[in-house]
Design a protein around this motif. Structure first.
Motif, PDB file in Angstrom:
ATOM      1  N   GLY A 143       0.796  -1.220   0.000  1.00 19.24           N
ATOM      2  CA  GLY A 143       0.000   0.000   0.000  1.00 19.24           C
ATOM      3  C   GLY A 143       0.825   1.265   0.000  1.00 19.24           C
ATOM      4  N   ILE A 144       2.065   1.188  -0.511  1.00 18.68           N
ATOM      5  CA  ILE A 144       2.936   2.362  -0.610  1.00 18.68           C
ATOM      6  C   ILE A 144       2.651   3.039  -1.941  1.00 18.68           C
ATOM      7  CG2 ILE A 144       5.315   3.189  -0.645  1.00 18.68           C
ATOM      8  CD1 ILE A 144       6.100   0.701   0.966  1.00 18.68           C
ATOM      9  N   PRO A 145       2.274   4.317  -1.955  1.00 16.50           N
ATOM     10  CA  PRO A 145       1.773   4.929  -3.192  1.00 16.50           C
ATOM     11  C   PRO A 145       2.827   5.359  -4.204  1.00 16.50           C
ATOM     12  CG  PRO A 145       1.723   6.524  -1.407  1.00 16.50           C
ATOM     13  CD  PRO A 145       2.138   5.209  -0.789  1.00 16.50           C
ATOM     14  N   LEU A 146       4.090   5.487  -3.774  1.00 11.78           N
ATOM     15  CA  LEU A 146       5.109   6.100  -4.627  1.00 11.78           C
ATOM     16  C   LEU A 146       6.396   5.295  -4.599  1.00 11.78           C
ATOM     17  CD1 LEU A 146       5.750   8.797  -6.273  1.00 11.78           C
ATOM     18  CD2 LEU A 146       6.807   9.603  -4.156  1.00 11.78           C
ATOM     19  N   VAL A 147       6.980   5.047  -5.770  1.00  9.99           N
ATOM     20  CA  VAL A 147       8.311   4.449  -5.887  1.00  9.99           C
ATOM     21  C   VAL A 147       9.230   5.509  -6.472  1.00  9.99           C
ATOM     22  CG1 VAL A 147       9.716   2.718  -7.084  1.00  9.99           C
ATOM     23  CG2 VAL A 147       7.507   2.073  -6.083  1.00  9.99           C
ATOM     24  N   THR A 148      10.349   5.767  -5.794  1.00 11.42           N
ATOM     25  CA  THR A 148      11.267   6.813  -6.244  1.00 11.42           C
ATOM     26  C   THR A 148      12.315   6.247  -7.192  1.00 11.42           C
ATOM     27  OG1 THR A 148      12.692   6.508  -4.308  1.00 11.42           O
ATOM     28  CG2 THR A 148      10.920   8.134  -4.142  1.00 11.42           C
ATOM     29  N   LEU A 149      12.695   7.051  -8.174  1.00 12.80           N
ATOM     30  CA  LEU A 149      13.601   6.631  -9.232  1.00 12.80           C
ATOM     31  C   LEU A 149      14.881   7.458  -9.245  1.00 12.80           C
ATOM     32  CD1 LEU A 149      11.059   6.366 -12.213  1.00 12.80           C
ATOM     33  CD2 LEU A 149      11.745   4.560 -10.622  1.00 12.80           C
ATOM     34  N   CYS A 150      15.853   6.967  -9.998  1.00 15.90           N
ATOM     35  CA  CYS A 150      17.050   7.722 -10.370  1.00 15.90           C
ATOM     36  C   CYS A 150      17.039   7.839 -11.895  1.00 15.90           C
ATOM     37  CB  CYS A 150      18.304   6.993  -9.895  1.00 15.90           C
ATOM     38  SG  CYS A 150      19.853   7.655 -10.572  1.00 15.90           S
ATOM     39  N   THR A 151      16.974   9.057 -12.421  1.00 10.93           N
ATOM     40  CA  THR A 151      16.907   9.198 -13.884  1.00 10.93           C
ATOM     41  C   THR A 151      18.222   8.856 -14.568  1.00 10.93           C
ATOM     42  OG1 THR A 151      17.355  11.594 -13.774  1.00 10.93           O
ATOM     43  CG2 THR A 151      15.027  10.868 -13.804  1.00 10.93           C
ATOM     44  N   GLY A 152      19.281   8.721 -13.799  1.00 13.28           N
ATOM     45  CA  GLY A 152      20.484   8.098 -14.327  1.00 13.28           C
ATOM     46  C   GLY A 152      21.546   9.017 -14.888  1.00 13.28           C
ATOM     47  N   THR A 153      22.677   8.385 -15.189  1.00 19.15           N
ATOM     48  CA  THR A 153      23.858   9.062 -15.698  1.00 19.15           C
ATOM     49  C   THR A 153      24.590   8.103 -16.626  1.00 19.15           C
ATOM     50  OG1 THR A 153      26.010  10.002 -15.041  1.00 19.15           O
ATOM     51  CG2 THR A 153      25.116   8.296 -13.623  1.00 19.15           C
ATOM     52  N   ARG A 154      25.386   8.641 -17.519  1.00 23.30           N
ATOM     53  CA  ARG A 154      26.214   7.802 -18.389  1.00 23.30           C
ATOM     54  C   ARG A 154      27.433   7.252 -17.655  1.00 23.30           C
ATOM     55  NH1 ARG A 154      22.840   6.055 -22.187  1.00 23.30           N
ATOM     56  NH2 ARG A 154      22.668   7.383 -24.036  1.00 23.30           N
ATOM     57  N   ASP A 155      27.646   7.669 -16.409  1.00 18.12           N
ATOM     58  CA  ASP A 155      28.731   7.091 -15.626  1.00 18.12           C
ATOM     59  C   ASP A 155      28.410   5.634 -15.335  1.00 18.12           C
ATOM     60  OD1 ASP A 155      30.149   6.326 -13.010  1.00 18.12           O
ATOM     61  OD2 ASP A 155      31.123   8.212 -13.550  1.00 18.12           O
ATOM     62  N   ALA A 156      29.319   4.741 -15.692  1.00 18.71           N
ATOM     63  CA  ALA A 156      29.050   3.305 -15.573  1.00 18.71           C
ATOM     64  C   ALA A 156      29.249   2.771 -14.160  1.00 18.71           C
ATOM     65  CB  ALA A 156      29.948   2.531 -16.538  1.00 18.71           C
ATOM     66  N   GLU A 157      29.873   3.551 -13.285  1.00 19.27           N
ATOM     67  CA  GLU A 157      30.223   3.047 -11.954  1.00 19.27           C
ATOM     68  C   GLU A 157      29.330   3.580 -10.842  1.00 19.27           C
ATOM     69  OE1 GLU A 157      32.435   0.692 -11.786  1.00 19.27           O
ATOM     70  OE2 GLU A 157      32.882   0.877 -13.923  1.00 19.27           O
ATOM     71  N   ASP A 158      28.824   4.802 -10.998  1.00 23.58           N
ATOM     72  CA  ASP A 158      28.093   5.447  -9.908  1.00 23.58           C
ATOM     73  C   ASP A 158      26.885   6.172 -10.478  1.00 23.58           C
ATOM     74  OD1 ASP A 158      27.152   6.974  -7.805  1.00 23.58           O
ATOM     75  OD2 ASP A 158      29.123   7.723  -7.194  1.00 23.58           O
ATOM     76  N   GLN A 159      25.684   5.726 -10.101  1.00 25.27           N
ATOM     77  CA  GLN A 159      24.472   6.308 -10.672  1.00 25.27           C
ATOM     78  C   GLN A 159      24.195   7.722 -10.172  1.00 25.27           C
ATOM     79  OE1 GLN A 159      21.376   3.556  -9.591  1.00 25.27           O
ATOM     80  NE2 GLN A 159      21.071   4.433  -7.559  1.00 25.27           N
ATOM     81  N   TRP A 160      24.961   8.190  -9.198  1.00 22.42           N
ATOM     82  CA  TRP A 160      24.784   9.545  -8.674  1.00 22.42           C
ATOM     83  C   TRP A 160      25.930  10.469  -9.091  1.00 22.42           C
ATOM     84  CZ3 TRP A 160      19.989   9.455  -7.451  1.00 22.42           C
ATOM     85  CH2 TRP A 160      19.421   8.341  -6.836  1.00 22.42           C
ATOM     86  N   ARG A 161      26.748  10.038 -10.066  1.00 24.18           N
ATOM     87  CA  ARG A 161      27.880  10.864 -10.473  1.00 24.18           C
ATOM     88  C   ARG A 161      27.643  11.425 -11.882  1.00 24.18           C
ATOM     89  NH1 ARG A 161      33.207   7.917  -9.334  1.00 24.18           N
ATOM     90  NH2 ARG A 161      32.687   6.693 -11.190  1.00 24.18           N
ATOM     91  N   HIS A 162      27.921  12.699 -12.051  1.00 29.02           N
ATOM     92  CA  HIS A 162      27.706  13.359 -13.336  1.00 29.02           C
ATOM     93  C   HIS A 162      28.653  12.802 -14.404  1.00 29.02           C
ATOM     94  CE1 HIS A 162      26.712  16.456 -16.223  1.00 29.02           C
ATOM     95  NE2 HIS A 162      27.999  16.700 -16.379  1.00 29.02           N
ATOM     96  N   HIS A 163      28.176  12.807 -15.644  1.00 28.15           N
ATOM     97  CA  HIS A 163      28.995  12.429 -16.794  1.00 28.15           C
ATOM     98  C   HIS A 163      28.720  13.415 -17.917  1.00 28.15           C
ATOM     99  CE1 HIS A 163      30.603  10.073 -20.153  1.00 28.15           C
ATOM    100  NE2 HIS A 163      31.249   9.345 -19.237  1.00 28.15           N
ATOM    101  N   GLN A 164      29.757  13.762 -18.649  1.00 28.11           N
ATOM    102  CA  GLN A 164      29.591  14.774 -19.697  1.00 28.11           C
ATOM    103  C   GLN A 164      28.601  14.354 -20.781  1.00 28.11           C
ATOM    104  OE1 GLN A 164      33.479  15.347 -21.368  1.00 28.11           O
ATOM    105  NE2 GLN A 164      33.547  13.317 -22.323  1.00 28.11           N
ATOM    106  N   ASN A 165      28.416  13.048 -20.971  1.00 35.32           N
ATOM    107  CA  ASN A 165      27.492  12.585 -22.005  1.00 35.32           C
ATOM    108  C   ASN A 165      26.030  12.591 -21.557  1.00 35.32           C
ATOM    109  OD1 ASN A 165      29.627  12.201 -23.740  1.00 35.32           O
ATOM    110  ND2 ASN A 165      29.810  10.003 -23.347  1.00 35.32           N
ATOM    111  N   ASN A 166      25.771  13.017 -20.327  1.00 34.55           N
ATOM    112  CA  ASN A 166      24.379  13.128 -19.890  1.00 34.55           C
ATOM    113  C   ASN A 166      23.593  14.124 -20.735  1.00 34.55           C
ATOM    114  OD1 ASN A 166      25.067  11.366 -17.861  1.00 34.55           O
ATOM    115  ND2 ASN A 166      24.735  12.796 -16.177  1.00 34.55           N
ATOM    116  N   ALA A 167      24.311  15.107 -21.298  1.00 30.46           N
ATOM    117  CA  ALA A 167      23.649  16.134 -22.103  1.00 30.46           C
ATOM    118  C   ALA A 167      23.480  15.720 -23.561  1.00 30.46           C
ATOM    119  CB  ALA A 167      24.439  17.443 -22.023  1.00 30.46           C
ATOM    120  N   ASP A 168      24.019  14.576 -23.941  1.00 28.41           N
ATOM    121  CA  ASP A 168      23.870  14.106 -25.324  1.00 28.41           C
ATOM    122  C   ASP A 168      22.413  13.709 -25.582  1.00 28.41           C
ATOM    123  OD1 ASP A 168      25.781  12.981 -27.701  1.00 28.41           O
ATOM    124  OD2 ASP A 168      23.964  11.752 -27.486  1.00 28.41           O
TER     125      ASP A 168
END
Length: 273
Positions: free
Chosen positions: A100-125
């Motif tokens: 009965g939990i109404p919301l699941v939180t997501l990570c929209t992601g990054t092109r960094d292959a090692e850390d989903q919370w780290r910026h990568h220059q290709n994110n803007a591609d």
């Protein structure tokens, strides 16, 4: 508003002990993570036994679970990694529905292959946005099947970096199941108090009724995370602006220690009453 906290703020794998700690620190609701039940945050399966344990703990503690973490790298450069993450997201969404939990939180992601919370220059591609839209469509199909909403959060390190990006994705997906988790301290890394206030004002106005949950985290002007009320985020103004667009949902603290939790709860109650 409902004052809440990340369950992961408190250590251990006893769900009842963690939720009791949430309650004793002064919070009525919590954003949950399956690691608090001794599983991986993104597990391959959740047994009925674990679901029963979580249900019993929420009842015993009186703490309501308002969101469940379902974060994986939605634009990981390896398609196989994305596919595995999507399968695990399906498990998390199903668990949220059963609990009965109404919301699941997501990570929209990054092109960094090692850390989903780290910026990568290709994110803007443009290919990064294309992959996000493709992956999000699959995630929203799962959410629709189970009757659960999905929450995206603008983060400087991810492909959705701003309120403008979040609005663009909402418009692209055209699904009422896609909502926003708004953390004012994630709208900037370094800023003056005036600049931070302007970013917060724009985000609330731009996202409005799509905001499903707000986060309470604070930053110093130089970018360092600090306890809520000790940085440059004007939380009284943030709360007032949220109320101005009709938001009356959970305000969930994170980025703090268990020892800091009671003081933060008192502060958040003061700015919301």
């Amino acid at each position: 508003m409902q004052i809440g906290i990340f369950a992961k703020t408190f250590s251990g794998t006893s769900v009842e002990a963690i939720l009791m700690a949430v309650r004793e620190a002064g919070y009525a609701v919590s954003q949950f993570n399956l690691s608090c039940a001794g599983l991986a945050s993104m597990p391959d399966a959740v047994s009925e036994k674990v679901l029963r344990k979580i249900r019993a703990a929420t009842k015993a503690s009186g703490v309501s679970l308002v969101a469940l973490s379902g974060t994986y790298n939605m634009i990981h450069p390896d398609e196989a990694v994305r596919a595995r993450g999507l399968r695990q997201l399906g498990v998390v969404i199903a668990a949220a529905s059963h609990l009965g939990i109404p919301l699941v939180t997501l990570c929209t992601g990054t092109r960094d292959a090692e850390d989903q919370w780290r910026h990568h220059q290709n994110n803007a591609d443009p290919s990064a946005w294309h992959d996000l839209v493709t992956e999000m469509a699959k995630a929203l199909a799962l959410a629709e099947r189970f009757g659960v909403d999905l929450g995206i959060e603008p983060e400087p390190s991810n492909v959705v970096t701003s309120a403008l990006d979040a609005r663009r994705l909402i418009d692209d997906m055209a699904s009422p199941r896609l909502r926003v988790v708004l953390d004012p301290a994630n709208l900037f890394e370094t800023a003056t108090a005036e600049a931070a206030a302007a970013l917060v004002r724009d985000a609330v106005e731009r996202l409005g009724a799509r905001i499903a949950m707000a986060h309470a985290k604070d930053r110093a002007a130089i970018g360092r995370l600090v306890p809520v009320g000790h940085g440059i985020v004007d939380f009284a103004d943030f709360v007032a602006r949220l109320r101005g667009v009709g938001f009356d949902g959970p305000l969930v603290a994170h980025g703090l220690s268990a020892e800091e939790a009671p003081a933060v709860a008192r502060y958040l109650r003061a700015v919301t009453t």
